[in-house]
Design a protein around this motif. Sequence first.
Motif, PDB file in Angstrom:
ATOM      1  N   GLU A 183      11.053   0.477   7.101  1.00 31.84           N
ATOM      2  CA  GLU A 183      11.942   1.368   6.342  1.00 31.84           C
ATOM      3  C   GLU A 183      11.878   1.024   4.856  1.00 31.84           C
ATOM      4  N   SER A 184      11.767   2.023   4.001  1.00 34.10           N
ATOM      5  CA  SER A 184      11.786   1.795   2.549  1.00 34.10           C
ATOM      6  C   SER A 184      11.819   3.162   1.865  1.00 34.10           C
ATOM      7  N   PRO A 185      12.177   3.202   0.589  1.00 22.60           N
ATOM      8  CA  PRO A 185      12.101   4.486  -0.138  1.00 22.60           C
ATOM      9  C   PRO A 185      10.659   5.015  -0.159  1.00 22.60           C
ATOM     10  N   ALA A 186       9.670   4.090  -0.191  1.00 25.48           N
ATOM     11  CA  ALA A 186       8.262   4.538  -0.207  1.00 25.48           C
ATOM     12  C   ALA A 186       7.934   5.260   1.089  1.00 25.48           C
ATOM     13  N   LEU A 187       8.520   4.798   2.197  1.00 22.53           N
ATOM     14  CA  LEU A 187       8.267   5.473   3.479  1.00 22.53           C
ATOM     15  C   LEU A 187       8.835   6.897   3.440  1.00 22.53           C
ATOM     16  N   ASP A 188       9.985   7.067   2.772  1.00 22.57           N
ATOM     17  CA  ASP A 188      10.543   8.427   2.626  1.00 22.57           C
ATOM     18  C   ASP A 188       9.586   9.315   1.822  1.00 22.57           C
ATOM     19  N   ARG A 189       8.967   8.732   0.796  1.00 21.10           N
ATOM     20  CA  ARG A 189       8.009   9.519  -0.009  1.00 21.10           C
ATOM     21  C   ARG A 189       6.801   9.902   0.849  1.00 21.10           C
ATOM     22  N   PHE A 190       6.334   8.938   1.659  1.00 22.26           N
ATOM     23  CA  PHE A 190       5.208   9.205   2.573  1.00 22.26           C
ATOM     24  C   PHE A 190       5.569  10.357   3.516  1.00 22.26           C
ATOM     25  N   LEU A 191       6.769  10.254   4.097  1.00 22.30           N
ATOM     26  CA  LEU A 191       7.191  11.255   5.079  1.00 22.30           C
ATOM     27  C   LEU A 191       7.324  12.633   4.428  1.00 22.30           C
ATOM     28  N   ALA A 232       0.851  -1.202   0.000  1.00 22.84           N
ATOM     29  CA  ALA A 232       0.000   0.000   0.000  1.00 22.84           C
ATOM     30  C   ALA A 232       0.880   1.242   0.000  1.00 22.84           C
ATOM     31  N   LEU A 233       1.938   1.203   0.773  1.00 23.37           N
ATOM     32  CA  LEU A 233       2.839   2.350   0.873  1.00 23.37           C
ATOM     33  C   LEU A 233       3.515   2.606  -0.488  1.00 23.37           C
ATOM     34  N   GLU A 234       3.938   1.510  -1.115  1.00 25.40           N
ATOM     35  CA  GLU A 234       4.601   1.624  -2.425  1.00 25.40           C
ATOM     36  C   GLU A 234       3.635   2.239  -3.450  1.00 25.40           C
ATOM     37  N   SER A 235       2.366   1.804  -3.404  1.00 27.22           N
ATOM     38  CA  SER A 235       1.457   2.236  -4.473  1.00 27.22           C
ATOM     39  C   SER A 235       0.890   3.632  -4.248  1.00 27.22           C
ATOM     40  N   ARG A 236       0.831   4.132  -3.017  1.00 20.47           N
ATOM     41  CA  ARG A 236       0.194   5.447  -2.828  1.00 20.47           C
ATOM     42  C   ARG A 236       0.775   6.232  -1.650  1.00 20.47           C
ATOM     43  N   ALA A 237       2.103   6.259  -1.552  1.00 22.42           N
ATOM     44  CA  ALA A 237       2.772   6.915  -0.424  1.00 22.42           C
ATOM     45  C   ALA A 237       2.361   8.381  -0.280  1.00 22.42           C
ATOM     46  N   GLU A 238       2.338   9.106  -1.376  1.00 24.33           N
ATOM     47  CA  GLU A 238       2.076  10.550  -1.294  1.00 24.33           C
ATOM     48  C   GLU A 238       0.632  10.810  -0.831  1.00 24.33           C
ATOM     49  N   ALA A 239      -0.308  10.054  -1.422  1.00 20.83           N
ATOM     50  CA  ALA A 239      -1.717  10.264  -1.051  1.00 20.83           C
ATOM     51  C   ALA A 239      -1.929   9.919   0.428  1.00 20.83           C
ATOM     52  N   LEU A 240      -1.269   8.848   0.874  1.00 16.58           N
ATOM     53  CA  LEU A 240      -1.407   8.461   2.282  1.00 16.58           C
ATOM     54  C   LEU A 240      -0.833   9.545   3.201  1.00 16.58           C
TER      55      LEU A 240
END
Length: 523
Positions: free
Chosen positions: A312-320, A278-286
């Motif tokens: 930890e993941s690059p997607a988490l960085d995008r979320f943050l 879920a994080l990978e597919s929509r990090a920014e929206a989340l």
Amino acid sequence: MALTGDLFIASKRVHRDGPGFQAVAASTGAPLEPSFSVATKEDVEAATAAAEAAFPIYSNLPREKRAEFLEAIAEEIDALGETLTERAMQESGLPHARLTGERGRTSGQLRLFAKELRLGEYLRARIDHAIPDRQPAPKPDLRLRMIPVGPVVVFGASNFPLAFSVAGGDTASALAAGCPVIVKGHSAHPGTSELVAGAIERAVARTGMPAGVFSLINGAGNEVGSALVSHPVVKAVGFTGSRGGGTALMKLAASRPVPIPVYAEMSSINPVFLLPAALESRAEALGKAYIGSLTMGAGQFCTNPGLVLALESPALDRFLAAATEAVSGAAAQTMLTPGILKAYEQGVARWAAAPGLNQVAQGQEGSASCGRAALFTMTGADFIADPSHAEEVFGAASLLVRCATIEELLKVVSLLEGQLTATLHLDDADTEVAAQLLPLLERLAGRILANGWPTGVEVTDAQVHGGPFPSTADGRSTSVGTLAIDRFLRPVAYQDLPAALLPADLRDGDAGIPRRIDGKPTL
Ligand SMILES: NC(=O)C1=CN([C@@H]2O[C@H](COP(=O)(O)OP(=O)(O)OC[C@H]3O[C@@H](n4cnc5c(N)ncnc54)[C@H](OP(=O)(O)O)[C@@H]3O)[C@@H](O)[C@H]2O)C=CC1
Ligand SMILES: O=C(O)CCC(=O)C(=O)O
């Protein structure tokens, strides 16, 4: 509609000449007219005596009559319209749209409990017929129903001046159960409380209820609330507020010669799990939606997402990054009271000074009555070393815990206290991890959500707004939804009573309500 500042004892206005207190405008701190009477010991005695006198009458009214009373309160609240919303806005600083919604929720939940009464399912009526010739001993005739516990004290909550206050969920469910209610009004919104008490006063008169079915008592400081909780005629307490206040009342109730239950809703940080797909597919929206939920109502929801957990993941960085941007742009918002603002700022300062916590974003600056959103991060390892940062900071502050492995994340979960909610953000590919988490979340929280945000509690039959301590005093109950009525009921079994003495709901023949007869559900 001019406010008088009166108390309501047994549905009648009572004025006290002694020193009173005034509400303040949440946004400016300016005192608001009028001065409100403070209850005396005699007022507590009068309200409790009236509630006790009303109990046998009110609890034995036909359910239809109590349903009509709840509907009359709902109509009177709706009729207050903007007068109510405007005063609540002044006293709480909450915005118009939120309070309009809350007014509708308040009258809506009263109507929902009226429906619940007519349905009669809450009585849990059961009949086990006698088997006189059973061997080796005859089986007696046993019939069970739930009855109301007696007068209930409700503490109005500061953060929901309508839906969790004078005629809020606790009051609606107690009145539905058949219990007279004495409300200890919250000193942050006495004018709002008076308007709603006036609506109840009119509904009592319109529907011919016994006067002692409702009282509203004010008094800042702990004295009035403590006197009510200690009073021998009071049989249960409903509370929403601080952990300190809730646990103090629990202790007081447990130390009475006859202890009583306190249904206290206190603190919850509502963990949100961002699963990898879920994080990978929509990090920014989340990230954006998270801050929308966090800052709603200046974060003053017990369902606020105060803790986020992810690997930890690059997607988490995008979320943050998205969350950081949203927090940085978030406008400061008026908080409910100067005390709540101070507690929030102290909580944020505590986090900012704590080793291991990094403040990554702060909301916009505002006026002296406003709180600024705040976002912190921490590693899973640091959290495990010191889980004390999982204590609620009431307001728009949240902590993202970055975990190195799933084992670390599970360890963090095992260190959490009881919660009102737990949320999973997941895609199909996350099902295995989610299935691993689910049994832990069931033990942790009262409500488990998928792909949503915990703020905004739907009032329905299937709702649970409760959870293990300290989110509530007793995780076996809910304060929202029709099951909330259970808190104010207790079972009574009638063994071999002649039909003439049995309550109508338990006699043979069609009672018009769902019952379990000799093990088989009817209706
Ligand atoms: N998780 C949540 O949902 C909520 C949490 N809070 C937390 O509570 C803090 C203070 O907010 P507030 O709403 O005033 O909550 P409090 O718990 O301080 O007060 C709520 C009500 O309980 C009464 N009360 C509190 N302690 C006692 C006691 N020991 N004996 C008798 N009566 C008592 C208060 O009376 P009086 O005011 O007359 O003293 C008030 O009527 C917030 O900063 C926040 O941390 C608040 C609201 C909701
Ligand atoms: O979110 C809601 O509707 C209820 C929240 C609540 O009970 C609270 O903040 O005290």
